[in-house]
Design an enzyme around this catalytic site. Structure first.
Site, short mmCIF file in Angstrom:
data_model
loop_
_atom_site.label_atom_id
_atom_site.label_comp_id
_atom_site.label_asym_id
_atom_site.label_seq_id
_atom_site.Cartn_x
_atom_site.Cartn_y
_atom_site.Cartn_z
N SER A 1 0.76 -1.13 -0.04
CA SER A 1 0.02 0.10 0.02
C SER A 1 0.88 1.29 0.16
O SER A 1 1.99 1.26 0.56
CB SER A 1 -1.04 -0.13 1.21
OG SER A 1 -1.52 1.26 1.25
N LYS B 1 -11.94 -5.39 6.67
CA LYS B 1 -12.77 -4.36 6.52
C LYS B 1 -14.21 -4.75 7.04
O LYS B 1 -15.11 -3.81 7.42
CB LYS B 1 -13.20 -4.33 4.69
CG LYS B 1 -11.92 -3.51 4.40
CD LYS B 1 -12.19 -3.05 2.76
CE LYS B 1 -11.15 -2.44 2.06
NZ LYS B 1 -11.30 -2.14 0.82
P1 NAP Z 1 -11.80 -9.88 -2.12
O1 NAP Z 1 -12.66 -9.40 -1.08
O2 NAP Z 1 -10.64 -10.86 -1.42
O3 NAP Z 1 -12.33 -10.31 -3.59
C1 NAP Z 1 -11.79 -10.84 -4.49
C2 NAP Z 1 -12.22 -11.29 -5.91
O4 NAP Z 1 -11.48 -11.60 -6.95
C3 NAP Z 1 -13.54 -12.33 -5.72
O5 NAP Z 1 -14.54 -11.84 -6.37
C4 NAP Z 1 -12.79 -13.48 -6.17
O6 NAP Z 1 -13.71 -14.46 -6.57
C5 NAP Z 1 -12.23 -12.90 -7.13
N1 NAP Z 1 -10.88 -13.64 -7.64
C6 NAP Z 1 -9.83 -13.90 -6.84
N2 NAP Z 1 -8.86 -14.56 -7.65
C7 NAP Z 1 -9.55 -15.01 -8.79
C8 NAP Z 1 -9.03 -15.71 -9.96
N3 NAP Z 1 -8.10 -16.36 -10.26
N4 NAP Z 1 -10.25 -15.97 -10.83
C9 NAP Z 1 -11.40 -15.44 -10.62
N5 NAP Z 1 -11.73 -14.53 -9.82
C10 NAP Z 1 -10.81 -14.35 -8.65
O7 NAP Z 1 -10.77 -8.77 -2.39
P2 NAP Z 1 -11.34 -7.09 -2.81
O8 NAP Z 1 -11.12 -6.33 -1.40
O9 NAP Z 1 -12.97 -7.20 -3.28
O10 NAP Z 1 -10.27 -6.60 -3.64
C11 NAP Z 1 -10.27 -7.01 -5.14
C12 NAP Z 1 -9.22 -5.86 -5.93
O11 NAP Z 1 -9.46 -4.66 -5.73
C13 NAP Z 1 -7.85 -5.82 -5.34
O12 NAP Z 1 -6.90 -6.15 -6.16
C14 NAP Z 1 -7.87 -4.64 -4.57
O13 NAP Z 1 -6.42 -4.24 -4.61
C15 NAP Z 1 -8.48 -3.73 -5.20
N6 NAP Z 1 -9.19 -2.59 -4.53
C16 NAP Z 1 -8.76 -1.28 -4.91
C17 NAP Z 1 -9.15 -0.23 -4.31
C18 NAP Z 1 -8.80 1.06 -4.91
O14 NAP Z 1 -8.78 2.24 -4.21
N7 NAP Z 1 -8.37 1.09 -6.16
C19 NAP Z 1 -9.94 -0.25 -3.18
C20 NAP Z 1 -10.24 -1.81 -2.53
C21 NAP Z 1 -9.89 -2.77 -3.43
P3 NAP Z 1 -14.19 -15.67 -5.63
O15 NAP Z 1 -15.37 -15.10 -4.94
O16 NAP Z 1 -14.56 -16.73 -6.42
O17 NAP Z 1 -13.19 -16.23 -4.84
#
Ligand code: NAP
Length: 510
Positions: A268, A316
């Site tokens: 981060s 979170k």
């Molecule tokens: P999370 O709650 O762990 O969710 C991960 C998601 O990715 C789930 O839908 C998961 O699917 C999917 N996924 C993971 N590996 C996969 C694969 N190999 N193939 C297909 N789907 C896959 O994580 P999150 O908090 O939502 O974060 C997701 C992304 O958003 C991260 O990269 C994070 O850095 C980014 N983010 C960015 C910001 C910003 O300010 N830009 C803010 C928050 C988050 P399943 O449900 O099937 O496991």
């Protein structure tokens, strides 16, 4: 190469007044050490010549280096069991310290576990200008009782009478985030008892304490010349301590403490943005990354010192149980990424959803648009909430379809199995809310170039929540098709600006 005595007097005065950054110099030869001393000048207030890192160190080489120093210098020659880099005999270490005193080193740092050295050198130290720092390191952990008894013993032995040590140094290894609280308590006690002390925790869980310790009264903190040249686990680069955390800036009062809680937190970059904004607005505050292995311990032991938090994976949702209240958006999303302390109460907010919408709406108005959301985790919940709140139509797909269905049931939108996403018209907006494409697996993408072509038309906007790298494979596919690409960096910036506003009531432009 002698410097005027008034310059030295000014430096000595500064040493008693200001929290300092000390850069350890670990050259294998005197020439290497001199090269690093010169490089360290920009960030260091004081240097530590680690003679135990040098091949065949002797007082002649030390004298040569001391003649060329531009900053105050601490001379250290640790034995191997005290964390020294090479095996040095008692006699070799004694000669180094004698040389340091003879050639007017500003300080010598001697470990409490070397009583023979301390005793032998005490008479010559009493007659010289060189000051003594007595150190205690615990590389095994941070035991409260052990550290406080070491402090009491060191204080009794070295901080009483006329010929006092100049400072005590107590460093331990953090095995868990809560260990930082022991060090902060020790710093507060030393401050109350007017004992000059250097104290912080080593190790990844202790990293935040290296940036915070000066604010709690540590006389100095150690910063690496570069990551490769760090001398202890968790050491932060000196230039970051100076330019980002501003640890050696004079502060009249203890700064407000803000930080990120998560695991991992290394990736981060919020500390760059928030500390930059604190500087811009002249606010006495500091933002650090807390690597948290146990949220209960963090909130119990450090929660009362915190003015605000950013919260990331995996906390979170868990954070909500430690808060006095959460706002309606965070409640609907079911996740908090921002904590604010106000009137002694902790309140949770979610700025991910509004950050995402602000980022998107720089390129397209969401109202009435068809948005395909890929993913059903925390980011997807926030984005879906924002799309619906701003009048868009959300279609949610996910590898684990049951989670897409649950998201739609909780927040709204239409869940679509992956096989059915291309059944309807092209989407106006396609959003990657999975972690696919994130560093280090940067070649991954939630959609192939072909699938993206089928799902879009020339007006489609592709938005990736992943922000490292700034342009992911998914966005590069979009750009190669001539689509507008919105990077997660932009969402990250906007959600951080909103956090900053919630903490400080200071608005940022774009
Ligand atoms: P999370 O709650 O762990 O969710 C991960 C998601 O990715 C789930 O839908 C998961 O699917 C999917 N996924 C993971 N590996 C996969 C694969 N190999 N193939 C297909 N789907 C896959 O994580 P999150 O908090 O939502 O974060 C997701 C992304 O958003 C991260 O990269 C994070 O850095 C980014 N983010 C960015 C910001 C910003 O300010 N830009 C803010 C928050 C988050 P399943 O449900 O099937 O496991």
């Amino acid at each position: 190469m002698s410097l005027s005595s008034s310059f030295w007097r000014a430096l000595q005065k500064r040493s008693t007044e200001i929290n300092m950054i000390c850069v350890p110099i670990i050259g294998k030869t005197a020439a290497d050490a001199l090269h690093d001393m010169e490089k360290a000048d920009a960030a260091a207030d004081i240097i530590e010549l680690r003679l135990d890192s040098m091949k065949n160190p002797d007082s002649r080489k030390l004298a040569w280096l001391l003649e060329r120093k531009k900053k105050m210098a601490i001379v250290t020659a640790r034995k191997f069991s005290e964390g020294g880099f090479r095996k040095l005999s008692f006699q070799e270490r004694l000669e180094i310290y004698r040389g340091a005193i003879l050639h007017h080193a500003d300080f010598v740092d001697i470990e409490l576990s070397s009583p023979g050295l301390l005793e032998t050198l005490r008479p010559s130290l009493e007659q010289s200008q060189t000051k003594l720092i007595v150190s205690f390191h615990d590389f095994s952990g941070t035991g409260r009782e052990k550290l406080f008894s070491a402090y009491a013993a060191m204080k009794r032995q070295f901080m009483a009478g006329k010929k006092k040590a100049y400072a005590l140094k107590i460093i331990s290894y953090a095995r868990s985030i809560g260990d930082i609280s022991v060090i902060l308590e020790l710093l507060e006690r030393a401050k109350k008892e007017h004992v000059r002390i250097i104290a912080f925790c080593m190790g990844p869980f202790g990293e935040a304490s290296r940036a915070l310790c000066c604010s709690f009264g540590s006389w100095l903190t150690y910063g690496a010349l570069s990551i490769e040249k760090s001398t202890a686990p968790g050491q932060i680069e000196a230039k970051l301590l100076r330019d980002v955390y501003c640890v050696n800036q004079h502060r009249h009062t203890t700064p407000k403490i803000y930080g990120l809680v998560g695991n991992p937190v290394k990736q981060s970059k919020g500390y760059l943005l928030h500390n930059g904004l604190f500087r811009k607005h002249h606010l006495n505050a500091i933002y650090v990354n807390f690597l948290v292995d146990n949220l209960f311990e963090f909130m119990g032991k450090l929660g009362n010192k915190i003015s605000g938090l950013s919260v990331t994976i995996p906390y979170k949702e868990e954070i909500i149980s430690y808060l006095d209240g959460i706002d309606s958006h965070a409640k609907s999303i079911g996740a908090v990424n921002t904590v604010v302390r106000k009137d002694g109460k902790l309140r949770g907010y979610n700025t991910d959803w509004s950050g995402a919408i602000r980022a998107l709406e720089e390129s397209i108005s969401v109202r009435g648009k068809r948005a395909l959301i890929i993913g059903a985790g925390g980011a997807a919940r926030a984005v879906c909430y924002g799309i619906i709140r701003h009048g868009g139509h959300a279609y949610i797909t996910n590898r684990t379809f049951s989670k897409a269905r649950q998201l739609a049931a909780d927040i709204g939108g239409i869940p679509l199995p992956l096989m059915q996403i291309s059944a309807g018209k092209p989407y106006d907006i396609i959003i990657n809310c999975t972690s696919l494409g994130m560093f280090p697996k940067i070649k991954q993408s939630p959609l192939s170039l072909n699938s993206l072509r089928k799902l879009s038309n020339s007006g489609t906007v592709a938005f990736d929540t992943v922000y490292n790298p700034e342009y992911t494979t998914f966005l590069n596919h979009a750009r190669s098709l001539g689509l507008t690409a919105v990077s997660g960096v932009s969402m990250f910036r906007f959600q951080a600006y909103e956090q900053f506003f919630l903490w400080t009531r200071k608005n940022q432009g774009k």
